[in-house]
Each structure stands twice: as C-alpha cells, then as structure tokens.
Write a protein that holds these residues in place. Structure first.
Motif, PDB file in Angstrom:
ATOM      1  N   UNK A 116       0.843  -1.200   0.000  1.00  0.00           N
ATOM      2  CA  UNK A 116       0.000   0.000   0.000  1.00  0.00           C
ATOM      3  C   UNK A 116       0.873   1.244   0.000  1.00  0.00           C
ATOM      4  N   UNK A 117       1.879   1.248   0.875  1.00  0.00           N
ATOM      5  CA  UNK A 117       2.936   2.262   0.872  1.00  0.00           C
ATOM      6  C   UNK A 117       4.267   1.552   1.117  1.00  0.00           C
ATOM      7  N   UNK A 118       5.383   2.130   0.664  1.00  0.00           N
ATOM      8  CA  UNK A 118       6.668   1.430   0.778  1.00  0.00           C
ATOM      9  C   UNK A 118       7.164   1.231   2.205  1.00  0.00           C
ATOM     10  N   UNK A 119       6.786   2.127   3.127  1.00  0.00           N
ATOM     11  CA  UNK A 119       7.340   2.076   4.485  1.00  0.00           C
ATOM     12  C   UNK A 119       6.432   1.349   5.475  1.00  0.00           C
ATOM     13  N   UNK A 120       5.328   0.787   4.993  1.00  0.00           N
ATOM     14  CA  UNK A 120       4.297   0.209   5.852  1.00  0.00           C
ATOM     15  C   UNK A 120       4.837  -0.853   6.809  1.00  0.00           C
ATOM     16  N   UNK A 121       4.402  -0.764   8.066  1.00  0.00           N
ATOM     17  CA  UNK A 121       4.716  -1.747   9.089  1.00  0.00           C
ATOM     18  C   UNK A 121       3.441  -2.383   9.622  1.00  0.00           C
ATOM     19  N   UNK A 122       3.552  -3.610  10.066  1.00  0.00           N
ATOM     20  CA  UNK A 122       2.503  -4.264  10.839  1.00  0.00           C
ATOM     21  C   UNK A 122       3.112  -4.728  12.159  1.00  0.00           C
ATOM     22  N   UNK A 123       2.263  -4.880  13.175  1.00  0.00           N
ATOM     23  CA  UNK A 123       2.744  -5.212  14.513  1.00  0.00           C
ATOM     24  C   UNK A 123       2.072  -6.486  15.005  1.00  0.00           C
ATOM     25  N   UNK A 124       2.899  -7.493  15.269  1.00  0.00           N
ATOM     26  CA  UNK A 124       2.432  -8.792  15.740  1.00  0.00           C
ATOM     27  C   UNK A 124       2.620  -8.851  17.253  1.00  0.00           C
ATOM     28  N   UNK A 125       1.539  -9.102  17.977  1.00  0.00           N
ATOM     29  CA  UNK A 125       1.537  -8.994  19.437  1.00  0.00           C
ATOM     30  C   UNK A 125       1.442 -10.379  20.075  1.00  0.00           C
ATOM     31  N   UNK A 126       2.324 -10.610  21.043  1.00  0.00           N
ATOM     32  CA  UNK A 126       2.280 -11.828  21.846  1.00  0.00           C
ATOM     33  C   UNK A 126       2.107 -11.442  23.306  1.00  0.00           C
TER      34      UNK A 126
END
Length: 212
Positions: A116-126
C-alpha cells in the motif's frame, strides 16, 4: 492485557490502545489528531502511555502521534523502512523489520509489509504470560477485513507514475511472507473499515482472523 479500539466513523479509521495492566504501560497505534480520548481512557484504566507508533505515513487524516508522545513523554517509534523518500521529517526511534519491543509483558514484533505504501509496518503482538503464540496483528492499511490495501493509490492520489506495479509485487510478497505464514487464529485488526478509499471492498465488521 488491556485492549481498546477507537473508531472515527467520519474517516472510517481505527486506532488502538493495548496495555499491560501488571506494569501499567500502554501503547497507542495510529492516533488521530485529537489525542484527548487516549489520555482519558488511559487515565480511567490507570495506565501510562509509554509508547506511540504508526503503521505508515497517513495521507487521509492528521496524525496525533507527535502530540501524544510530547504530552506523555512516551517513546515515539516510527518506520525506518521504505528508503529515503519515505522517511519521517522529525525525530523518532526507528523501527525496522524484525525489531521487537516490550510494552510491559506484551511483546511486539515489527514486520515490514509494503504494498500500500513502501514504508508500511505491521505489529504482531504476543501476550507473553499466556505463551509464545502471537494473538493479535495490527496491519494498518496492509490487510483489511475482506480486502487488502490498494497498491495504486500513490498513482491515483499522490502523483506517482506507475508505482502501482511495484506496489502490487510488494503486496503479493508481503501477503505470502508476512501474513499467510501466521497461525490461523491470530486476530487481524486493520487501520480502516467500510467506507475508506484505501481498499475496494472493506468489510463492515471490525476484525477478522488470518485463517478466515
């Protein structure tokens, strides 16, 4: 673990607060410009906003990240992915693919999910006291309920030229490597709901799972 979804119906935009009640710390993801609701909610839960982050640079609303960090003394953590054209223009702690950080007993793994954008991050939570299996995935505009982020918006809305082709290839790789490899039961909490232009067929329910 404490969890709260904040939803702006005018923007079809979701932001999130997750916290550790044992240590009294919490993180806000993708805050909007008016930061008072986050401060009020944290106060009611006897939590301190210790971390603030964003999934990507927002083009459809004004971010409250800097103000929220300034008012609380929280760590401001932002993407350092995407190359020199996609760096933030102000000081923040850089986040890169594979980084992890703790909010109390909650472990967040940073995943670079361009498309969607080049710098996109997602956060996986434990939730570490309950085990080592991740439980929640905050995907921003990477994946939605029933859809994925559009790879063509930089062409359509930001004056890009043929960036949609690179974006589509990046989105395919992100889905293959950073989404479909997760356990089916991981909850997906996206950055937008039905009505947003960031996807074509966003669902009206607020959350889904990787498997579904």
């Amino acid at each position: 673990m404490f969890f709260e979804r904040f939803y702006n119906t005018d923007l079809a935009q979701a932001s999130y607060m997750i916290g550790c009640q044992k240590t009294g710390e919490c993180l806000v993801i993708d805050p909007v410009r008016d930061v008072q609701p986050y401060l009020d909610r944290a106060a009611r839960e006897k939590l301190r906003v210790t971390h603030v982050t964003e999934t990507h640079i927002h083009a459809d609303y004004l971010s409250g990240s800097r103000e929220l960090a300034a008012r609380t003394g929280a760590r401001l953590l932002l993407s350092a992915e995407g190359g020199p054209d996609w760096t933030y223009g102000f000081q923040a702690e850089p986040l890169r693919h594979g980084d992890t950080f703790m909010v109390g007993n909650l472990r967040l793994e940073v995943r670079h999910t361009p498309g969607h954008t080049p710098e996109s991050l997602s956060f996986l939570v434990t939730d570490t006291p309950r085990g080592d299996t991740p439980v929640m995935y905050f995907t921003g505009d990477f994946t939605f309920v029933g859809d994925i982020g559009r790879p063509d918006l930089l062409d359509e809305a930001a004056g890009g030229e043929d960036t949609r082709f690179t974006g589509a290839r990046q989105m395919f790789a992100s889905l293959r490597d950073q989404f479909l490899t997760l356990p089916d039961g991981v909850q997906v909490w996206p950055g937008h709901g039905a009505g947003s232009a960031c996807g074509k067929a966003l669902g009206a329910v607020p959350t889904t799972t990787v498997g579904y």
